[in-house]
Design a protein around this motif. Structure first.
Motif, short mmCIF file in Angstrom:
data_model
loop_
_atom_site.label_atom_id
_atom_site.label_comp_id
_atom_site.label_asym_id
_atom_site.label_seq_id
_atom_site.Cartn_x
_atom_site.Cartn_y
_atom_site.Cartn_z
N MET A 27 0.93 -1.02 0.02
CA MET A 27 -0.32 0.07 -0.09
C MET A 27 0.93 1.61 -0.22
N ASN A 28 0.93 2.36 -0.75
CA ASN A 28 1.72 3.61 -0.73
C ASN A 28 0.31 4.68 -0.22
N VAL A 29 0.44 5.76 0.52
CA VAL A 29 -0.01 6.57 1.43
C VAL A 29 0.69 7.96 0.90
N LEU A 30 0.16 8.39 1.37
CA LEU A 30 0.28 10.11 0.57
C LEU A 30 -0.37 10.96 2.01
N ILE A 31 1.34 11.51 2.14
CA ILE A 31 0.38 12.10 3.61
C ILE A 31 1.32 13.74 3.24
N LEU A 32 0.03 14.61 3.40
CA LEU A 32 0.12 16.11 2.61
C LEU A 32 -0.22 17.00 4.32
N PRO A 33 1.04 17.54 4.71
CA PRO A 33 0.70 18.28 6.03
C PRO A 33 1.31 19.98 5.71
N ASN A 34 -0.19 20.19 6.40
CA ASN A 34 -0.04 21.96 6.16
C ASN A 34 2.03 22.16 6.82
N ILE A 35 2.65 23.11 6.53
CA ILE A 35 4.25 22.96 6.71
C ILE A 35 4.67 23.94 7.87
N ASN A 36 3.03 25.25 7.59
CA ASN A 36 3.20 25.88 8.07
C ASN A 36 2.44 26.28 9.67
N LYS A 37 1.43 25.17 9.64
CA LYS A 37 1.66 24.95 11.39
C LYS A 37 2.06 23.47 11.41
N PRO A 38 3.05 24.08 13.30
CA PRO A 38 4.07 22.74 14.27
C PRO A 38 2.83 21.30 13.68
N GLU A 39 1.73 21.31 15.07
CA GLU A 39 1.11 20.68 15.06
C GLU A 39 0.95 19.49 13.79
N ALA A 40 0.58 20.11 12.32
CA ALA A 40 0.43 19.75 11.03
C ALA A 40 1.23 18.13 10.96
N ARG A 41 2.28 19.10 11.19
CA ARG A 41 4.24 18.01 10.69
C ARG A 41 4.62 17.41 11.98
N LYS A 42 4.10 17.95 13.45
CA LYS A 42 3.65 16.88 13.77
C LYS A 42 2.76 15.65 13.79
N VAL A 43 1.90 15.34 13.59
CA VAL A 43 0.29 14.06 13.15
C VAL A 43 1.35 13.82 11.87
N PHE A 60 2.91 5.23 11.89
CA PHE A 60 2.17 4.46 12.24
C PHE A 60 2.60 3.62 10.89
N CYS A 61 2.56 3.77 9.60
CA CYS A 61 1.79 3.71 8.20
C CYS A 61 3.31 2.61 8.05
N VAL A 62 4.11 3.41 8.01
CA VAL A 62 5.39 2.00 7.53
C VAL A 62 5.71 0.88 8.65
N ARG A 63 5.24 1.66 10.23
CA ARG A 63 5.10 -0.30 10.89
C ARG A 63 4.22 -1.03 10.80
N PHE A 64 2.94 -0.65 9.87
CA PHE A 64 2.58 -1.41 8.87
C PHE A 64 2.40 -2.10 7.29
N GLY A 65 3.93 -1.49 7.54
CA GLY A 65 4.34 -2.33 5.95
C GLY A 65 4.12 -1.04 4.41
N ALA A 66 3.54 0.23 5.09
CA ALA A 66 3.04 0.46 4.05
C ALA A 66 3.89 1.82 3.41
N LYS A 67 4.74 2.18 2.31
CA LYS A 67 5.62 3.08 1.91
C LYS A 67 4.59 4.43 1.66
N VAL A 68 5.10 5.19 2.95
CA VAL A 68 4.76 6.54 2.13
C VAL A 68 5.75 7.68 1.70
N VAL A 69 5.02 8.69 0.92
CA VAL A 69 5.48 10.19 0.65
C VAL A 69 4.75 11.24 1.30
#
Length: 72
Positions: free
Chosen positions: A1-17, A24-33
């Motif tokens: 499974m390939n997962v795309l994560i798009l955070p708002n880089i101007n929000k520290p909390e969004a970058r942390k999440v 979390f996704c990598v732990r379950f074997g996903a490829k993440v960008v």
């Protein structure tokens, strides 16, 4: 499974999440960008099973407008 994560880089909390989601996704074997902007992955968007957008309403709307292919 390939997962795309798009955070708002101007929000520290969004970058942390986004970082926590990536781990979390990598732990379950996903490829993440993690991309700073949907434009970075525009030509690769069909590779992803789904996208996770971290930020507010504006971040979600921006991602929807920039991603031509319908990613759930």
């Amino acid at each position: 499974m390939n997962v795309l994560i798009l955070p708002n880089i101007n929000k520290p909390e969004a970058r942390k999440v986004a970082s926590e989601l990536e781990s979390f996704c990598v732990r379950f074997g996903a490829k993440v960008v993690v991309a700073q902007d949907a434009c970075e992955v525009y030509n690769r968007q069909k590779e992803f099973s789904f996208a996770i957008v971290c930020g507010g309403d504006g971040t979600v709307l921006n991602a929807v407008h920039r991603l031509f292919y319908q990613i759930p």
